[in-house]
Scaffold this active site. Structure first.
Site, PDB file in Angstrom:
ATOM      1  N   GLU A 211       1.396  -0.454  -5.337  1.00 20.73           N
ATOM      2  CA  GLU A 211       0.346   0.584  -5.385  1.00 20.73           C
ATOM      3  C   GLU A 211       1.140   1.718  -5.334  1.00 20.73           C
ATOM      4  O   GLU A 211       1.367   2.304  -4.208  1.00 20.73           O
ATOM      5  CB  GLU A 211      -0.939   0.545  -4.194  1.00 20.73           C
ATOM      6  CG  GLU A 211      -1.800   1.497  -4.466  1.00 20.73           C
ATOM      7  CD  GLU A 211      -2.363   2.317  -3.387  1.00 20.73           C
ATOM      8  OE1 GLU A 211      -3.263   2.856  -3.707  1.00 20.73           O
ATOM      9  OE2 GLU A 211      -1.869   2.263  -2.230  1.00 20.73           O
TER      10      GLU A 211
ATOM     11  N   ASP B 166       0.991  -1.250  -0.055  1.00 25.99           N
ATOM     12  CA  ASP B 166       0.260   0.025  -0.105  1.00 25.99           C
ATOM     13  C   ASP B 166       1.012   1.398  -0.083  1.00 25.99           C
ATOM     14  O   ASP B 166       1.998   1.370   0.614  1.00 25.99           O
ATOM     15  CB  ASP B 166      -0.750  -0.089   1.117  1.00 25.99           C
ATOM     16  CG  ASP B 166      -1.582   0.976   1.540  1.00 25.99           C
ATOM     17  OD1 ASP B 166      -2.676   1.071   0.844  1.00 25.99           O
ATOM     18  OD2 ASP B 166      -1.523   1.848   2.400  1.00 25.99           O
TER      19      ASP B 166
HETATM   20  C1  GLC Z   1      -4.296   3.388  -0.291  1.00 25.54           C
HETATM   21  C2  GLC Z   1      -5.656   2.646  -0.091  1.00 25.54           C
HETATM   22  C3  GLC Z   1      -6.511   3.507   0.565  1.00 25.54           C
HETATM   23  C4  GLC Z   1      -6.148   4.078   1.839  1.00 25.54           C
HETATM   24  C5  GLC Z   1      -4.726   4.784   1.567  1.00 25.54           C
HETATM   25  C6  GLC Z   1      -3.872   4.978   2.871  1.00 25.54           C
HETATM   26  O1  GLC Z   1      -4.406   4.247  -1.283  1.00 25.54           O
HETATM   27  O2  GLC Z   1      -6.007   1.870  -1.293  1.00 25.54           O
HETATM   28  O3  GLC Z   1      -7.598   3.060   0.505  1.00 25.54           O
HETATM   29  O4  GLC Z   1      -6.789   4.943   2.327  1.00 25.54           O
HETATM   30  O5  GLC Z   1      -3.671   3.742   0.862  1.00 25.54           O
HETATM   31  O6  GLC Z   1      -3.709   3.696   3.589  1.00 25.54           O
END
Ligand code: GLC
Length: 537
Positions: free
Chosen positions: A243, A201
């Site tokens: 991500e 993440d």
């Molecule tokens: C990522 C997740 C999101 C979350 C963020 C902070 O972007 O997909 O849902 O709010 O990280 O952890």
């Protein structure tokens, strides 16, 4: 011979564990529930489940605010039950990855609690503090709707702390070697339990430096490479999915020389699928794909249509963002941060033709597709719900109480119960029985793509010549054994597409009785929003 790793052409299925299935009847989704539904996922051809955060959490950001990295939240079940889920996934011949949230923890985490109370505690340095909120001002704000600053004053600490997301999510300080090591141990512990890897993440934001925008810093890449090394050495065959909501050129370094991430989401592609469908012209999509750099062998993009967050418009121009908002989110309530908090089917007017075309685009372009739970049956959203909860409602299994999610009187999330998208109409059980259902339509496309070597892992070649005007999006996918010509009509009108096809007879993979003869300058006639995946007979 070089064997293609499994993830290069895999189907990922994203499970939001709160809302997927309640196995113990308490109204809250859990591991037992997910375990009960593995046959269903197998029937969709899913290779790997991505389970969203299951750690203990005060749920300020739906589990992305973690108060204990070593445990599961009891609402989802016990560690034993999670282990049983992992084993059952493997018995089904699938894999499972989970969220790894490196950047931050919850403000309720004992590390933060200790840090704020005592300047001399070793935990103080686990976080990023400052006496002023005027540091790192070049760093953008991500949650633009609610945050004015990346600093929040903490009364107890008597200092500001740094956070890229909600203030309940203080950023960890990766300049501290102990933090770096502790987070590696978090990875080790979950890997030892038997999972197959992580969706990492928010990775661009690990380190901070003066005068920088504090995204994608070299220090961040170095640490992530160390994480990959750990995974390769101690858990060979495991995967890391990145991500990083960034432009393709900025995501490219996350693949490094094949020694950082194996997989990375292609964020800018996703809104351009919607833009192409809305504008009836795939020009922006062609351009972004042409702008996407090559990535190392054995690395792959992950494509997706929707996920648990807002449909992010961070990776489009200001002009395109305004266009997307006015076209897809006319009601300001539908907007969230720099995005749109709606699900796939409502965005595409609940029109199976448009949805099928969106899937056709995702399934035939290079990348491993990630499916968001509920989209395969045409679930709707509820924009009255807080933040992004409107796209996280209960999975609709059948037409009984709570859509078959739970027998409880009170559930953790509401179920959609309107005449168009409600569970009485839209649910798995009804759609399993109906050969014409959304579920069977999408499953059929998924299985067809899976059976084509070219669509899964073939080279990509454009059949589009004019980048500005692309009413028909066309390309070839080709592998050693297989070749498929993909021709897709973006528009609401009939289109004649003129192309060269080598001599011979061709059929459409999705409708084998369709036949067309090859030749130079032949015309392929396309009905509105129709698409062909052509292969030589
Ligand atoms: C990522 C997740 C999101 C979350 C963020 C902070 O972007 O997909 O849902 O709010 O990280 O952890």
């Amino acid at each position: 011979m070089n064997k293609t790793p499994w993830y290069m052409s895999a189907y990922f299925y994203q499970i939001y564990p709160r809302s997927f299935m309640d196995g113990n009847g308490d109204g809250y989704g859990d591991f037992i529930g997910i375990t009960q539904k593995l046959d269903y996922l197998k029937s969709l051809g899913i290779d790997c489940i991505w389970i969203q955060p299951i750690y203990p959490s005060p749920m300020a950001d739906d589990g992305y605010d973690i108060s204990d990295f070593e445990n599961v939240d009891p609402r989802f079940g016990t560690l034993d039950e999670f282990k049983q889920l992992i084993d059952a996934v493997h018995e089904h011949g699938m894999k499972i990855i989970m969220d790894l949230v490196l950047n931050h923890c919850s403000d309720q985490h004992p590390w933060f609690q200790a840090a704020r109370k005592d300047r001399n505690s070793k935990y103080r340095d686990y976080f990023v503090w400052s006496d002023t909120d005027q540091k790192y001002l070049e760093t953008r704000i991500i949650f633009t709707d609610t945050q004015k600053s990346n600093w929040t004053w903490d009364e107890v600490a008597g200092q500001y702390f740094w956070h890229r997301f909600y203030p309940q999510q203080p950023d960890l300080n990766y300049d501290n070697p102990e933090v770096r090591e502790k987070m590696k141990n978090v990875m080790r512990n979950w890997m030892k339990l038997g999972i197959d890897g992580f969706r990492a993440d928010a990775v661009p934001y690990l380190f901070e430096r003066d005068g920088m925008n504090n995204e994608n810093l070299p220090e961040t890449h170095n640490y992530l490479k160390e994480c990959r090394k750990l995974m390769d050495e101690e858990f060979p065959g495991s995967i890391l999915l990145c991500e990083a909501n960034m432009w393709p050129k900025e995501v490219r370094p996350y693949f490094a020389d094949g020694d950082e991430f194996q997989l990375g989401f292609h964020f800018p592609l996703m809104p351009r699928i919607f833009m192409s469908l809305g504008k009836q012209n795939a020009s922006s999509l062609v351009k972004i794909l042409k702008d996407t750099p090559e990535i190392p062998q054995d690395c792959q993009w992950c494509t997706f249509l929707r996920n648990h967050d807002e449909l992010t418009l961070e990776m489009v121009t200001e002009e395109d963002r305004q266009w997307m908002w006015s076209f897809y989110a006319p009601d300001p309530e539908m907007r969230k941060n720099l995005g749109i908090r709606r699900r796939l089917w409502p965005l595409l007017d609940n029109d199976p033709k448009k949805v099928a075309l969106a899937y056709s685009m995702m399934l035939t372009m290079p990348g491993s597709p990630v499916f968001y739970y509920g989209d395969e049956i045409g679930m709707g959203d509820d924009i009255r719900l807080y933040d992004r909860n409107g796209v996280r409602t209960l999975m609709q299994w059948d037409d009984t109480k709570n859509g078959g999610f739970s027998p409880a009187d009170k559930t953790c999330m509401p179920v959609i119960d309107d005449p168009v998208y409600g569970y009485k109409k839209i649910n798995v059980a009804a759609q399993e029985k109906d050969p014409e259902s959304h579920l069977n339509m999408i499953r059929s496309l998924m299985l067809t793509r899976k059976a084509s070597d070219a669509l899964c892992r073939g080279k990509f070649e454009w059949l589009v010549t004019d980048d500005e005007n692309v009413p028909v999006l066309a390309y070839i996918r080709e592998s050693e054994y297989d070749k498929v010509w993909v021709i897709q009509n973006m528009t609401d009108s009939d289109q004649d597409f003129i192309m060269d096809l080598p001599e011979g007879k061709y059929y459409d993979l999705n409708h084998p009785d369709y036949e067309i003869s090859g030749g130079t300058g032949i015309t392929v006639k396309l009905a509105p929003r129709a698409f062909y995946w052509l292969r030589k007979k």
